[in-house]
Design a protein around this motif. Sequence first.
Motif, PDB file in Angstrom:
ATOM      1  N   PHE A 130       0.823  -1.207   0.000  1.00 12.99           N
ATOM      2  CA  PHE A 130       0.000   0.000   0.000  1.00 12.99           C
ATOM      3  C   PHE A 130       0.857   1.257   0.000  1.00 12.99           C
ATOM      4  O   PHE A 130       0.636   2.190  -0.774  1.00 12.99           O
ATOM      5  CB  PHE A 130      -0.930   0.006   1.218  1.00 12.99           C
ATOM      6  N   VAL A 131       1.873   1.277   0.869  1.00 12.75           N
ATOM      7  CA  VAL A 131       2.732   2.457   0.989  1.00 12.75           C
ATOM      8  C   VAL A 131       3.547   2.679  -0.289  1.00 12.75           C
ATOM      9  O   VAL A 131       3.670   3.797  -0.779  1.00 12.75           O
ATOM     10  CB  VAL A 131       3.667   2.335   2.205  1.00 12.75           C
ATOM     11  N   SER A 132       4.096   1.592  -0.838  1.00  6.57           N
ATOM     12  CA  SER A 132       4.953   1.723  -2.024  1.00  6.57           C
ATOM     13  C   SER A 132       4.142   1.931  -3.300  1.00  6.57           C
ATOM     14  O   SER A 132       4.534   2.696  -4.183  1.00  6.57           O
ATOM     15  CB  SER A 132       5.856   0.495  -2.175  1.00  6.57           C
ATOM     16  N   PHE A 133       2.975   1.276  -3.395  1.00  8.86           N
ATOM     17  CA  PHE A 133       2.196   1.334  -4.630  1.00  8.86           C
ATOM     18  C   PHE A 133       1.393   2.619  -4.752  1.00  8.86           C
ATOM     19  O   PHE A 133       0.999   3.008  -5.853  1.00  8.86           O
ATOM     20  CB  PHE A 133       1.248   0.128  -4.723  1.00  8.86           C
ATOM     21  N   MET A 134       1.144   3.311  -3.609  1.00 11.11           N
ATOM     22  CA  MET A 134       0.353   4.538  -3.668  1.00 11.11           C
ATOM     23  C   MET A 134       1.020   5.568  -4.581  1.00 11.11           C
ATOM     24  O   MET A 134       0.352   6.265  -5.343  1.00 11.11           O
ATOM     25  CB  MET A 134       0.141   5.107  -2.266  1.00 11.11           C
ATOM     26  N   LYS A 135       2.354   5.665  -4.525  1.00  5.89           N
ATOM     27  CA  LYS A 135       3.082   6.605  -5.386  1.00  5.89           C
ATOM     28  C   LYS A 135       2.976   6.183  -6.854  1.00  5.89           C
ATOM     29  O   LYS A 135       2.747   7.010  -7.731  1.00  5.89           O
ATOM     30  CB  LYS A 135       4.554   6.672  -4.961  1.00  5.89           C
TER      31      LYS A 135
END
Length: 306
Positions: A85-90
């Motif tokens: 979630f944290v990495s893919f949001m960007k």
Amino acid sequence: MQRRLIDYFIISLKGLAMGAADAVPGVSGGTIAFISGIYEELISSISNINISLFKTLFSKGLKAFWEQLNGNFLLALATGIIISFVSFMKLAKYLLENHPILIWSFFFGLIVASIYFVGKQISKWNASVIIALIVGAGIAFYITRLPALTTSESALYLFLAGAIAICAMILPGISGSFILIILGAYKTLSDAIHDIDIKKILVFVSGALVGLLSFSHILKWLFKHYHNITLALLTGFIFGSLNKVWPWKKTLTWHTNSKGIKTPVLQESISPFSFDGESQLLFAIILMIIGFLTIFILEKVGSKKQ
């Protein structure tokens, strides 16, 4: 349930897929959980977090507490979800800004396949099941047509947004990220993650935990007492959400921030042949097919006993 290390690795991979889906405003991680065969175990495990669980901790020790919690399963899944979630949001933000038709096409195909796989688990069809399906589709369709609210950075508002969005994140069909956009909290959260604003992240996570623990009990009860109706309602949610992920949109109203950057507020789905710009129809159809086949792969993996 006895599991090997490889089983937990596969669960983490499913968590990665759930996190990636939830990072996209329009796709639900709950859909991925359902198709990959871990949905009901996830809901049951979360709903088991109650006072009796902590009584076990003090009376029988950490090992019994961890087993009652189904801790290995939740840890493996949460690790995958958080990392993704944290990495893919960007990445999702970049794709939505630069290649919106292509990414929406992939997820459109994914959700169409999801409707079939969730719906086929309904063992008995009757009037109440059909009504639940229609109601679920109507609610989801209505939500996809709601305009976004203005951004708010209030701590209480972010807490409430977390509590509401997490309910959508574990429901197949309705996207938690899309709910955050409607509530005006998506940009606040994405900025907080980008800037590593620990205070705002903790406020959001606290709200999400409260919402998750409360809502999971309701879902567990519904599955126990109204299994087919609940499945029909969830299938309807997924069907109704197709409007949000339809690749070709016409923007009706815009919001312009203080820096002069315009973002869509209200959009409607249109035909690719009426689209003002390059429709990318061939690539869109290819990505729809890839998304459709992705669900078949996930379902095949999920059908294996973990």
